[in-house]
Scaffold this motif. Structure first.
Motif, PDB file in Angstrom:
ATOM      1  N   ASN A  34       0.798  -1.227   0.000  1.00 12.89           N
ATOM      2  CA  ASN A  34       0.000   0.000   0.000  1.00 12.89           C
ATOM      3  C   ASN A  34       0.833   1.281   0.000  1.00 12.89           C
TER       4      ASN A  34
ATOM      5  N   ASP B 129      -2.247  -0.671   9.202  1.00 14.47           N
ATOM      6  CA  ASP B 129      -2.929   0.482   8.610  1.00 14.47           C
ATOM      7  C   ASP B 129      -3.756   1.144   9.703  1.00 14.47           C
ATOM      8  N   LYS B 131      -5.078   3.946   9.884  1.00 18.13           N
ATOM      9  CA  LYS B 131      -6.299   4.644   9.467  1.00 18.13           C
ATOM     10  C   LYS B 131      -7.457   3.645   9.378  1.00 18.13           C
ATOM     11  N   LYS B 132      -7.174   2.492   8.779  1.00 19.83           N
ATOM     12  CA  LYS B 132      -8.224   1.473   8.670  1.00 19.83           C
ATOM     13  C   LYS B 132      -8.601   0.976  10.048  1.00 19.83           C
ATOM     14  N   GLN B 133      -7.597   0.800  10.896  1.00 21.49           N
ATOM     15  CA  GLN B 133      -7.890   0.322  12.251  1.00 21.49           C
ATOM     16  C   GLN B 133      -8.777   1.322  12.979  1.00 21.49           C
ATOM     17  N   ILE B 135     -10.915   3.357  11.663  1.00 24.77           N
ATOM     18  CA  ILE B 135     -12.273   3.249  11.118  1.00 24.77           C
ATOM     19  C   ILE B 135     -12.975   2.045  11.726  1.00 24.77           C
ATOM     20  N   VAL B 136     -12.250   0.928  11.804  1.00 23.69           N
ATOM     21  CA  VAL B 136     -12.847  -0.289  12.367  1.00 23.69           C
ATOM     22  C   VAL B 136     -13.223  -0.056  13.822  1.00 23.69           C
TER      23      VAL B 136
END
Lengths: 104, 380
Positions: A34, B129, B131-133, B135-136
């Motif tokens: 990524n 990640d 940012k993803k974490q 969000i989760v």
């Protein structure tokens, strides 16, 4: 299987920022499916889309498209560019390649 | 002071580079070619090597040979032309970096400073990640909050229903359809019914009928009691004072002056009547003739039923659908109002009420049903 491996060298990469400025280069310090961290002497603006071409583990990567998200500069004057891969297909390919490297 | 070796034959380039490196604070050793460079290398041991390209032998050979004897020494290629393909090629061959002409102090300074610190590229598969974490985590927190809200709301509603149900446990359907008054008497509940012309005796524990007393000659429309006697108002406009015993022995009769008597009560000293036609409360002496003392305007809407104790008077108001509390010394001033939930039935008509401890008990008619229910009266 470990998820991390150090290459013997920092991978050199050509950096194209625009058709007017095609001849830049730097080294890839870190890469995953990524993101990509690049070190370069050349100054590039934030949010710029870069096209990277390099060779990693005998595989050529051409025109890997990345967007500059963060820029830092060290005390020596080199720039560090935190970039994200913007193309989903390229991210998928990168993931495959990294898996291959890590499973060797 | 660091020493840098520069491999170039060109005098112009030498002068330029010497000036630049001197300004940066580096000692410079110049070599004409590769052989010269390797000779000097053994003696001087520079900290870095700079190679100017487009000179023989080619840069790739110079790189190879220098790295053979000093594999970790940083080597920088000074390109005569800016060409990324050459730069990448040289970097692959081992050059630390490349600098393109025109060479300047500004351009070379970072390269020189950096040239001594090198490591290898980190290749990893799954970098966290965040940012993803995030969000989760936020999504999970939102879901948990919503779920909690639903569960809390369900419990709240459930308890509210149960509270209503608990209230409804105090609500009983009577076996007779037209209750008109209610009093408590020595562990019994007495309820009059105008249609059956009787007073029913109920066991308070289970509300079962434990006795009935018929009044074949009168139609009881209101009921109240004192310590030793009770008062029964009939449809003929007479208030009868009777003993509170099994036979309900008649003590006295008094003409009821209210146009439409809707309730009576005894506060321990005075007797009160309610007239729903004039919407007035009347205070009487507790004598056989129930002499009128004073009359008050009811500040609510409808005097449907009344009860009192030695301090307050309560009114069931059919139009306000509330239990109204007023002080006996000023029965034109409302102290409190409480919704009577049973008025959710629009056909409910309260016909009698009495106070027992913390509860106000009501009898009512609703769609051909006789009802008994209670509610807590508001505390002072």
């Amino acid at each position: 299987m470990e998820n991390q491996k150090n290459h013997k060298k920092y991978i050199p990469t050509s950096i194209i920022t625009s058709s007017e400025n095609p001849n830049c280069w730097g080294r890839i310090l870190e890469i995953n499916q990524n993101q990509c961290l690049i070190m370069s002497n050349f100054e590039i603006r934030i949010e710029k889309i870069l096209s990277l071409s390099f060779e990693m583990d005998n595989t050529e990567f051409k025109n890997l498209r990345c967007r500059v998200k963060k820029i830092t500069r060290d005390s020596d004057g080199y720039f560090y560019y935190d970039t994200i891969l913007v193309d989903s297909l390229q991210r998928s390919d990168m993931r495959q390649k990294i898996l291959q490297i890590l499973t060797k | 002071m660091d020493t840098v070796q520069i491999i170039t034959k060109n005098e112009t380039d030498r002068r330029t580079l010497k000036q630049i490196f001197s300004n940066i604070g580096k000692n410079v050793i110049f070599s004409h070619d590769l052989n010269d460079a390797l000779d000097i290398f053994e003696k001087a041991r520079p900290n870095a090597v700079f190679i100017v390209d487009e000179e023989e032998p080619p840069v790739n050979i110079k790189l190879r040979e220098i790295q053979r004897i000093a594999p970790f020494i940083p080597i920088v290629v000074l390109l005569k032309k800016r060409n990324s393909s050459y730069a990448i090629e040289y970097m692959k061959l081992g050059a630390f970096d490349c600098a393109h002409a025109p060479w300047t102090e500004e351009q070379l300074r970072p390269i020189i400073k950096k040239s001594l610190n090198l490591s290898g590229t980190t290749i990893e598969l799954e970098k966290p990640d965040f940012k993803k974490q995030k969000i989760v985590v936020f999504t999970a927190a939102a879901i948990v909050t919503i779920l909690f809200g639903f569960i809390f709301g369900w419990f709240y509603a459930h308890n509210k229903c149960n509270v209503i149900s608990a209230d409804r446990q105090n609500r009983t359907e009577l076996p007779y359809l037209h209750p008109s008054g209610i009093v408590f008497n020595k562990g019994q509940i007495l309820i009059s019914d105008w249609y059956t012309q009787a007073i029913y005796k109920h066991d308070p524990s289970n509300l079962k009928i434990s006795g009935v007393h018929s009044f074949p000659h009168i139609t009881p429309i209101a009921l109240t009691s004192g310590e030793d006697n009770l008062w029964l108002a009939n449809a003929e406009g007479v208030i009868e004072k009777r003993l509170k015993e099994d036979k309900f022995t008649l003590l006295s009769k008094t003409k009821n002056e209210a146009e439409s008597l809707s309730g009576m009560c005894f506060d321990g000293l005075y007797f009160w009547t309610a007239d729903s036609a004039s919407n007035r409360l009347t205070k009487h002496l507790n004598n056989d003739t129930l002499d009128k003392l004073e009359s008050f305007n009811y500040p609510g809407k409808t005097l449907s039923a009344i009860t009192c104790d030695n301090r307050f008077i309560w009114i069931a108001d059919d139009k306000l659908k509330e239990l109204i509390k007023m002080p006996l010394d000023n029965p034109e001033k409302i102290l409190s109002r409480k919704e009577i939930k049973e008025y959710s039935s629009k056909t409910l008509k309260i016909t009698g009420m009495t106070k027992k401890d913390e509860q106000i008990w009501f009898v009512a008619e609703d769609k051909k049903k006789g009802l008994l229910f209670s509610t807590k009266h508001s505390k002072e």
